[in-house]
Enzyme design. Structure first.
Site, PDB file in Angstrom:
ATOM      1  N   SER A 292       0.831  -1.212   0.000  1.00 56.66           N
ATOM      2  CA  SER A 292       0.000   0.000   0.000  1.00 56.66           C
ATOM      3  C   SER A 292       0.858   1.252   0.000  1.00 56.66           C
ATOM      4  CB  SER A 292      -0.946  -0.004   1.198  1.00 56.66           C
ATOM      5  OG  SER A 292      -0.266   0.224   2.421  1.00 56.66           O
ATOM      6  N   GLU A 293       1.912   1.263   0.809  1.00 60.24           N
ATOM      7  CA  GLU A 293       2.768   2.449   0.882  1.00 60.24           C
ATOM      8  C   GLU A 293       3.446   2.727  -0.458  1.00 60.24           C
ATOM      9  OE1 GLU A 293       3.563   4.757   3.560  1.00 60.24           O
ATOM     10  OE2 GLU A 293       1.587   3.935   4.004  1.00 60.24           O
ATOM     11  N   ILE A 294       3.896   1.692  -1.133  1.00 61.07           N
ATOM     12  CA  ILE A 294       4.561   1.885  -2.425  1.00 61.07           C
ATOM     13  C   ILE A 294       3.558   2.316  -3.484  1.00 61.07           C
ATOM     14  CG2 ILE A 294       5.758   0.663  -4.297  1.00 61.07           C
ATOM     15  CD1 ILE A 294       7.331  -0.830  -2.183  1.00 61.07           C
TER      16      ILE A 294
END
Length: 291
Positions: A50-52
């Site tokens: 999700s962060e990427i």
């Protein structure tokens, strides 16, 4: 007239003071809570994906890609076992395909050296491909619920809006101690999500405060850019494995002209293709390209 950076306050501030700032963020976070699919997970891999994906991509676009990607590659080992072409195919539509390659390389490293698990410290996470300080801090805060120094655009927006409303050119060097000081020792996850929810809301209500950051840069236009040409070439090779160099050049030329742009000359085409091959997006076998 806006204040210069040197004239701006440093923490602690009188208005608002530290406690008032924290109370404001928590109140706004509760009011503006977003029910996101990757929220409140303790799976470091799912959080990392999700962060990427959220890097330079709007939240509204990421949801369906995140769910589809994890359904196909539910673990780091599954991602490491996948072919690069399959990973890139699942990434199509998100843009910035380098992120997919870096994520695949991280999975390869973790599968080979760490038994298919991610490290749990920001320092170790940053040693993996494509993971910078903000991404590493996000994994530590959201997956492990531990304090971290998570400074990304929405977090930056809140600090600038609340603490530096009349300042221009505020540096991250000024913000870092404030972010570190306000992150609680017992529930970093909830704190940073409150900042993210509030920051996302602020961008819809006022002129984006992050533009007053010394590090703000306007994203270059995608249409007609080298980045768009790269993405189109990757898409075509994935869709038509074995395509010849001449046909690939024709397809890119047609794509550009369909967008009311000039065709692509041979020098630019060769340069982009060489970069994509060297970076591992696809390979060249004689005169044909393969995923």
């Amino acid at each position: 007239m806006p204040l210069t950076q040197d004239a701006c306050p440093v923490w602690p501030c009188d208005d608002p003071d530290r406690d008032a700032f924290i109370a404001q963020v928590r109140m706004q976070g509760a009011r503006l809570y977003r029910d996101l699919p990757w929220r409140n997970l303790d799976d470091p891999y799912a959080v990392l994906v999700s962060e990427i994906m959220l890097q330079q991509t709007q939240v509204a676009r990421v949801g369906r890609f995140w769910e589809r990607f994890l359904a196909r590659f539910p673990t780091l080992d599954a991602l490491a076992s996948a072919g690069t072409a399959d990973v890139l195919e699942m990434w199509q539509g998100l843009g910035y395909n380098r992120r997919a390659l870096a994520l695949k390389k991280t999975a390869d490293v973790c599968a080979a050296e760490r038994g298919g698990t991610l490290p749990d410290t920001a320092e170790e996470l940053q040693a993996l491909p494509g993971i910078g300080p903000a991404t590493a801090a996000g994994v530590v805060a959201f997956a492990f619920n531990r304090p971290s120094l998570y400074l990304e655009t929405n977090v930056r927006t809140v600090f600038l809006h609340e603490l530096y409303p009349d300042c221009e050119g505020v540096s991250d060097k000024q913000l870092v101690p404030l972010v570190a000081d306000t992150c609680p020792p017992d529930d970093a996850r909830a704190w940073y999500y409150a900042l993210l929810d509030y920051g996302a809301h602020l961008k819809t209500q006022v002129a984006n405060p992050s533009r007053r950051s010394a590090h703000y840069t306007r994203q270059s236009a995608f249409e007609g850019s080298r980045r768009q040409k790269r993405a189109e070439l990757v898409r075509v090779v994935l869709a038509a494995p074995g395509i010849t160099a001449d046909e690939l050049a024709v397809r890119l030329d047609e794509f550009e002209r369909a967008g009311a742009r000039d065709g692509v000359d041979a020098v630019i085409f060769d340069s982009i293709v060489a970069d994509l091959v060297s970076e591992g997006f696809f390979r060249r076998d004689g005169d044909v390209f393969l995923p």
